[in-house]
Write an enzyme that holds these catalytic residues in place. Structure first.
Site, short mmCIF file in Angstrom:
data_model
loop_
_atom_site.label_atom_id
_atom_site.label_comp_id
_atom_site.label_asym_id
_atom_site.label_seq_id
_atom_site.Cartn_x
_atom_site.Cartn_y
_atom_site.Cartn_z
CB CYS A 34 -0.96 -0.05 1.19
SG CYS A 34 -2.38 1.03 1.05
CG HIS A 35 -0.40 5.02 1.40
ND1 HIS A 35 -1.65 4.48 1.64
CD2 HIS A 35 -0.61 6.10 0.61
CE1 HIS A 35 -2.57 5.20 1.02
NE2 HIS A 35 -1.98 6.19 0.39
CD GLU A 80 -3.74 8.65 -1.49
OE1 GLU A 80 -4.45 8.64 -0.46
OE2 GLU A 80 -2.62 8.10 -1.56
#
Length: 230
Positions: free
Chosen positions: A133-134, A165
């Site tokens: 993910c991030h 996002e």
């Protein structure tokens, strides 16, 4: 037993709005559940060490595995209350490093030199660099210390997409976009449907697109590690 290093964020809120952030619980819990079941020991590190906030948005979707680890006294102490500092880490001890996600990582993973040096050392020792993910922004500035080039340049990777996002309504509130940062580093980025499991493996690099991908990142890592000892 071979150890795995799990990286967590210290960032508690977005910088421009009053919205809490932190670790996306499942991205740690789902990964930890798989690798511990496979017999691997884990250490937890964060950029500053100490307290690791949990993003409250990750709790409504938490499942039994997430709550199993959230309720585990040892996990709460070592991961969420007393995470190690980078200076506490000897990279020689680890076969892999795993960057967890949560929006907090967008502020404290990408430019952390100490974490970068740990990850680069593990990679050069033949270990695996993984993220979800991030958390994949922790890979952006890593260098292949033998060539001086970006570690992910030309590598097949994934991570939280620009579309995800936007759908999350956070595109305007993060300092940069995870997808864009990977592409700018020269990686071969690919994503699939928003919030659907998707993992890419390219040699010693394993990445997952979003929270639903954490378990599969762990499974791919375990498979890779086991293949070396079989």
């Amino acid at each position: 037993m071979t150890k795995i290093l799990v990286v967590l964020t210290n960032t508690e809120k977005y910088k421009d709005i009053n919205r809490a952030t932190g670790l996306w619980l499942g991205e740690a819990a789902q990964f930890v559940d798989v690798v511990t079941e496979a017999g691997y020991d884990i250490d937890y590190v964060s950029p500053k060490g100490g307290f690791v906030p949990v993003d409250p948005s990750s709790m409504p979707t938490a499942d039994d595995i997430d709550f199993k680890w959230y309720g585990d006294t040892d996990f709460r102490r070592r991961a969420l209350a007393e995470s190690l500092k980078p200076s506490d880490i000897n990279p020689e001890e680890y076969a892999a490093i795993y960057y967890t996600g949560g929006h907090g990582t967008m502020w404290d993973f990408k430019d952390n030199i100490e974490l970068q040096q740990i990850a680069e050392h593990i990679y050069q020792n033949g270990g695996y660099v993984t993220g979800v993910c991030h958390g994949i922004v922790g890979l952006v500035n890593l260098l292949d210390t033998q060539t001086g080039k970006r570690l992910i340049k030309g590598k097949k990777v994934t991570g939280f997409s620009n579309l995800e996002e936007r759908l999350n309504r956070t595109k305007k509130h993060v300092p940069f976009l995870a997808e864009d940062s990977l592409k700018e580093a020269g990686a071969k980025y690919k994503a699939k449907r928003p919030m659907k499991e998707y993992v890419r493996t390219d040699g010693q690099i394993i990445t997952g697109q979003n929270p639903t991908s954490a378990k599969k990142v762990a499974k791919e890592l375990v498979k890779a590690l086991k293949s070396r000892t079989s």
